[in-house]
Design an enzyme around this catalytic site. Structure first.
Site, PDB file in Angstrom:
ATOM      1  N   GLU A   4       0.761  -1.221  -0.035  1.00  0.00           N
ATOM      2  CA  GLU A   4      -0.080  -0.161   0.135  1.00  0.00           C
ATOM      3  C   GLU A   4       0.894   1.234   0.049  1.00  0.00           C
ATOM      4  O   GLU A   4       0.581   2.332   0.725  1.00  0.00           O
ATOM      5  CB  GLU A   4      -0.936  -0.011   1.125  1.00  0.00           C
ATOM      6  CG  GLU A   4      -1.892  -1.146   1.325  1.00  0.00           C
ATOM      7  CD  GLU A   4      -2.890  -0.986   2.308  1.00  0.00           C
ATOM      8  OE1 GLU A   4      -4.191  -1.563   1.865  1.00  0.00           O
ATOM      9  OE2 GLU A   4      -2.581  -0.737   3.395  1.00  0.00           O
ATOM     10  N   GLU A  55     -12.604  -1.313  11.935  1.00  0.00           N
ATOM     11  CA  GLU A  55     -12.609  -0.661  10.621  1.00  0.00           C
ATOM     12  C   GLU A  55     -14.017  -0.945   9.722  1.00  0.00           C
ATOM     13  O   GLU A  55     -14.463  -0.190   8.930  1.00  0.00           O
ATOM     14  CB  GLU A  55     -11.199  -0.891   9.771  1.00  0.00           C
ATOM     15  CG  GLU A  55     -11.246  -0.508   8.396  1.00  0.00           C
ATOM     16  CD  GLU A  55      -9.990  -0.912   8.002  1.00  0.00           C
ATOM     17  OE1 GLU A  55      -8.999  -1.391   8.427  1.00  0.00           O
ATOM     18  OE2 GLU A  55      -9.653  -0.396   6.796  1.00  0.00           O
ATOM     19  N   ASP A  75      -8.874  -8.396   4.473  1.00  0.00           N
ATOM     20  CA  ASP A  75      -8.603  -7.262   5.387  1.00  0.00           C
ATOM     21  C   ASP A  75      -9.643  -7.284   6.247  1.00  0.00           C
ATOM     22  O   ASP A  75     -10.338  -6.306   6.156  1.00  0.00           O
ATOM     23  CB  ASP A  75      -8.308  -6.104   4.493  1.00  0.00           C
ATOM     24  CG  ASP A  75      -7.638  -4.979   5.345  1.00  0.00           C
ATOM     25  OD1 ASP A  75      -7.351  -5.325   6.559  1.00  0.00           O
ATOM     26  OD2 ASP A  75      -7.789  -3.573   4.898  1.00  0.00           O
TER      27      ASP A  75
END
Lengths: 726, 726
Positions: free
Chosen positions: A312, A414, A386
């Protein structure tokens, strides 16, 4: 000695008109599960008072002083009495907290200390010459501290002290929180305020929070904290910041907590003045060696580096044509003389790699098994994508028998509704840990990979991405505290059940009343399935709105990196929906052991909760209940919504057992959760309907708005995204 | 009725070994000055209990319900007794809280209510037929609430209740906090954490902080809050955010607090889809009218708009060749039908204007005097530059007799050491308010301009840029609470002395013990001069490091806008130092009344604390004490450092009177303050020495480091700077 508990008036009002007769302590939640209010049950209280009339605490180390303080607060509060410390009293009715070597001779014979590691402890009721003692003992101070917290927990949960015989040894070595905290105090994926690390006022100002943070962690056995974001800033490694880190390390040391830092791979360039960060460059090698020495001179028990590299956008060894192995061993080599660890993250994927993102970590790391230095751990997220509401376990688990694999769980939510949804995460952790990799036959659970027992690892670890912020109650949602608590308990013992954890936490935090504990525990346990149902049922995944991951965004398909788009993951089209990861698709299933591959490949044996994770199926595919896949989707979404309604009902009935402050707080949050569950159902079903062209199943409540409305919603300041500083 | 105060165990430790015998309540500071712990003096306690045996509270409005809650907490806590509410008891020993119209007939005659405005109140001890009452009365609910807080303050400060006869009427109409809070919860110039407005969870989740914030403000008479940063984001005016604003307004309403928003001038373009924001454009005019109507439909008591236009990059009417007058009246016209105010900021300066920045606001606005609509207030910072440790009063005060000028004080310490320095700001406010503008002859103080009495203004106002953040104790430094408190008190009555405010606040917050109050009050009063001395002595100003304004940066001269550079303000050269604002210089002094101009111009009458603000003087200029200017600078810097050392000594001696938690907290902060005072002295004197080429005065302690060292210090993440969000 005076009792050291002070009483403070807690101001709270607005709900007082409805206050019930029962007397609760109003709580703002700051105290977490270290809730030492007076024991309400009179009989239990009197029994405890008579059993623990005095305390014999041997030793004056910093940790022992911490133990003394905790006993003064804990016993003083729970028993509402002055805590009397004195020498060994042969008359009994004494709590004894002492290292084994310092125990009175007549008590030593009651203990066999073999196999009790540095951090283990024993708690035992001993009758000696007609006198009765409760003894907490250990080989080292830190074991005593852990034992003290466990002892207090016995009291908090109203356990009998007559025949206590507890031996506890942590099954995992490195039990750390990962703070994705930036130096500007924003927190990537933080939903409970901002970072508790006030870098600006450190090292001169020691916030009381730092101390209470250490207490909370030590009380559940967490022994490390990674202070900084994995998306790292090299400044943390400069002397200016290391002074601040040192101050925190000194606060944490008596609690057995080591500090770790994230190391930005390009730090030798950014703060070292070098022109390269190539891991094979001699200057770079020397720079890391010098940096390690500098750190250990200041912080002798520094834990080590956590590294996110070539993922990332983060720099890494691949920038120089080197491998992750080169990068990890570069740092391991620098830290090795000081006993430091390198925790290298396996969460790597590249937009230049056209293969299924789920496959990339495995491909990258499995070939390197056995080549890492002994002080390297590979930190692997629980699933290959994720931190979704549900993911199959990561195929790396069990696939690197010669490398210690560390679990990375996310405690912050998240993809689970931020801090406004009640979702009890230990239920998710348990599911992962109990998953069977079959790598050494049936029973090769992930838990055995993590605790190192499957392949006799020398070191083992578990990391949780922290949900702690500077909200007064630390975690935003009062039930978010249970996830922090539960992570710590599972890191200590990955075989604990979510149900036992919920039971403990509820008693410590709220009440021992069975009429409260049982229904709320049930609600917590079911909350995880609820969120899966109303967000990502039947194996759907990563269909969150872009960037902030708040709310649904299955329609998003315009991001530059294909694997950042929800459409990449659900692959809905007029034919059907789902990601084919069988041999006819990405073949990601080939990364599992044959038994697992077979189970997930065969539609007859693939659990329906993983259906669309592994298969692309037609909209009219028939589910086990005889309904079409399309209907099934709608019913699952509806089920999730209904489950939240049930949670609201359950909680409403708990009013008599909870202080009004927290009851109202949780009620408001549950209402938000319901609203958002409906939003998920409506937005996703409307979107998928554009492909299925089928009617909604009749049991599903009709959407409240149009698809265009849901697509129009924008949340430019949703929390948890990292801002830029000019 | 049950007493509604709940006790909560406060966990605190680490300092317990040193706990003194005296019993304090440990405080994390969350309760602010609303500290209702039991009255420690037994005689006073008994007297109060016998005087206030019951409470007669008439009415059931929302505000009266708030009053009831506050009395339950306040009386319940202070008297440690059950609060008994009952009807009027002719037997007496009763507290009566009632609007005048609802008072029992026999008590009405004791009051003359003439001139008591909507917000005023009376508190009076009344003997009636041998029975004794303490009566709080007012015309309106809000007066009753203010009176209730004052009544509780009497108890908190151990005042006698025998002959109370208080009449209080606020002298200023609009008493508001300005929050420079961004929608991402960062706070421009915020040093106590992040914004307490959690926009993401609003409107569904009402944080207890919102309620306690309202209580704190109402208790000191603050009746408005500007929720958003003057560097505004138009999104706050969208329906999505207005729903959130509405939820806050509903929380605040019973406390007499109106919400205001900052209006971005270009909002018609950014969220309205127009192509211009020209204030004379018909569509723009209509857009603001519609927006006002939309807001008032949701929030009927909305306060109005605060506008920063054409200043520091903000858009404004000048973008379209229009004037501030056009801009202000545009919005005033839109708000007028609903009773809303426009608060237009006079803090404007342009890099395209080569004149002294100190002169620009005056030049811009004085010609417009009398042309603004009646619902426009012009908000003027206390000085013409920017919230320096000391500034002469702004020349606009008194110069616009036909326009209501609102005071803008800064409560947050942008240029005063952030939240780690103890600087009691009411001392600064008092100095400004007591300054004499001479605009209508001697005695034309700034206070009289602000309360409108100098020119019979129809509306008056005072704003304070908030120092509130989500730190548990709200303000970071425990003494920062005194600045919030003092601002509120001075907004209510601009003629109060700083000393009286300090006295009150200390008693409310810490202790009534004279051995504590007297020395600490002295320390607070002197703290303001200390910071002037160690930062900006003898009229130096704006020599702060760039951007964040943390620490010294007198050498900074490379910023694009000349007036952002410290060198612009001190103008040090080999000849001397200081900004010539006399006729030979920028002639900014001509903007004052002749008497003031004369005083500041003449070196014989210009107070030395303003010397370098108005004059450029040679390094060997002789000060009143016979020393050179150069020596004088060094001695002043040294004096500032020594004063902080005195503060440390004073505080150290206060250990017996303060709970250990806050004592230790303040001690750590004072140590930081001393360190930074020395840093200021050393950095500034080393820098100025490069011009003066003179030896440091012998009394001055030698610098600890080189100038290069001080210049090398960088603070990339100093708090209070607004980050950018991508």
């Amino acid at each position: 000695m005076r009792q050291s508990i002070k009483l403070k008036v807690r101001y709270f009002f607005g709900f007082f008109l409805f206050v019930s007769i029962a007397s609760f302590s109003m709580s703002n939640g700051y105290e977490l599960w270290l809730n030492y209010t007076k024991i309400s049950d009179e009989a239990t209280l009197l029994k405890y008072r008579s059993t623990i009339q005095t305390v014999f605490l041997e030793g004056t180390s910093e940790t022992q002083s911490v133990i003394k303080n905790e006993l003064e607060m804990g016993l003083g509060g729970l028993l509402d009495t002055e805590v009397v410390f004195q020498g060994f009293n042969k008359g009994g009715n004494q709590l004894i907290v002492s290292k084994y070597n310092d125990l009175p001779q007549e008590l030593k014979s009651s203990f066999i200390m073999d196999g009790l590691s540095k951090e283990g402890y024993k708690i035992k009721t001993i009758e000696s010459n007609g006198a009765s003692f409760v003894v907490v003992t250990a080989n080292e101070d830190i074991g005593l501290l852990y034992g003290t917290y466990n002892f207090l927990r016995l009291l908090q949960t109203h356990s009998a002290l007559e025949n206590v015989d507890i031996t506890e040894i942590p099954k995992v070595d490195v039990r750390v929180l990962n703070h994705w905290d930036n130096l500007d105090r924003t927190i990537e994926r933080g939903f409970a305020g901002f970072s508790i690390w006030n870098w600006h006022t450190l090292p001169g100002y020691i916030d009381q929070r730092y101390i209470d943070y250490a207490r909370a962690n030590a009380s559940v056995g967490i022994n490390g904290t990674v202070l900084t974001n994995v998306n790292a800033n090299a400044l943390i490694l400069t002397p200016q910041y290391l002074e601040k880190v040192k101050a925190l390390a000194e606060v944490f040391r008596p609690y057995g907590i080591k500090v770790y830092l994230t190391a930005r791979f390009s730090a030798p360039i950014e703060i070292g003045g070098l022109e390269t960060a190539d891991p094979l460059d001699a200057d770079v090698i020397q720079w890391w060696k010098d940096k390690a020495k500098e750190i250990y001179t200041m912080i002798p028990d520094f834990g080590g580096f956590v590294v996110k590299a070539n993922s990332e956008g983060q720099p890494g060894p691949q920038n120089y044509g080197r491998s992750h192995l080169d990068g990890a061993n570069l740092m391991a080599n620098a830290l090795e003389p000081f006993g430091g660890l390198v925790i290298w993250r396996a969460f790597v994927y590249s937009e230049h790699d056209p293969t299924d993102r789920a496959k990339q970590a495995y491909s990258e790391f499995v070939p390197e098994d056995g080549k890492f230095m002994d002080n390297v751990l590979l930190q692997v997220k629980n699933g290959a994508i994720d931190f979704q509401p549900r993911e199959p376990f990561h195929p790396l688990f069990g696939a690197m028998p010669k490398t210690p694999l560390m679990m990375e769980f996310q405690i912050t939510k998240e993809y689970l509704g931020f801090a406004t949804h009640l979702v009890f995460l230990p239920k998710l952790y348990e599911e992962v840990l109990q998953s069977d990799t079959y790598r050494k036959g049936k029973g090769s659970t992930v838990a055995k990979v993590i605790d190192g027992s499957l392949n006799n690892k020398k070191v083992s670890g578990m990391a949780g991405v922290s949900n702690v912020g500077n909200d007064i109650n630390w975690t935003g949602h009062p039930f978010g505290q249970a996830d922090w608590y539960g992570f710590g308990r599972l890191a200590w013992n990955p075989y604990m059940t979510a149900e036992d954890i919920a039971d403990e936490w509820l008693r410590l935090t709220f009440s021992n009343d069975e009429k409260f504990v049982e229904p709320v525990k049930q609600m917590m346990i079911e909350s995880r399935e609820a969120v899966v149902n109303y967000m990502n049922p039947l194996g759907l995944h990563h269909i969150f709105d872009t960037g902030h991951h708040y709310g649904p965004g299955p329609w998003v398909g315009n991001l530059s990196r294909p694997e950042w788009n929800p459409v990449y993951y659900h692959k809905a089209d007029s034919e059907g929906v789902g990601f084919d990861r069988t041999k006819t698709g990405s073949n990601a299933l080939s990364q599992y052991a044959p038994e697992v591959e077979k189970m997930f490949t065969d539609l007859k044996t693939c659990p329906e909760e993983y259906l669309l994770w592994f298969h692309h199926l037609p909209w009219d595919y028939t589910l086990k209940n005889g309904r079409t896949l399309w209907d099934g989707l709608g019913l699952k979404y509806q089920e999730g919504v209904d489950e939240v309604r049930d949670m609201i009902k359950t909680w409403e009935a708990m009013k008599p057992y909870v202080d009004d402050a927290r009851h109202h707080q949780v009620s408001m949050l549950l209402d938000i959760q319901l609203e958002e569950a409906i939003w998920w159902k409506d937005a996703c079903m409307l979107y998928f309907q554009t492909f299925s062209k089928m009617e909604f199943p009749r049991e599903m409540e009709k959407p409240e708005h149009t698809l265009d409305y849901y697509k129009s919603l924008k949340f430019p300041f949703a929390p948890g995204i990292r801002p830029r500083w000019d």
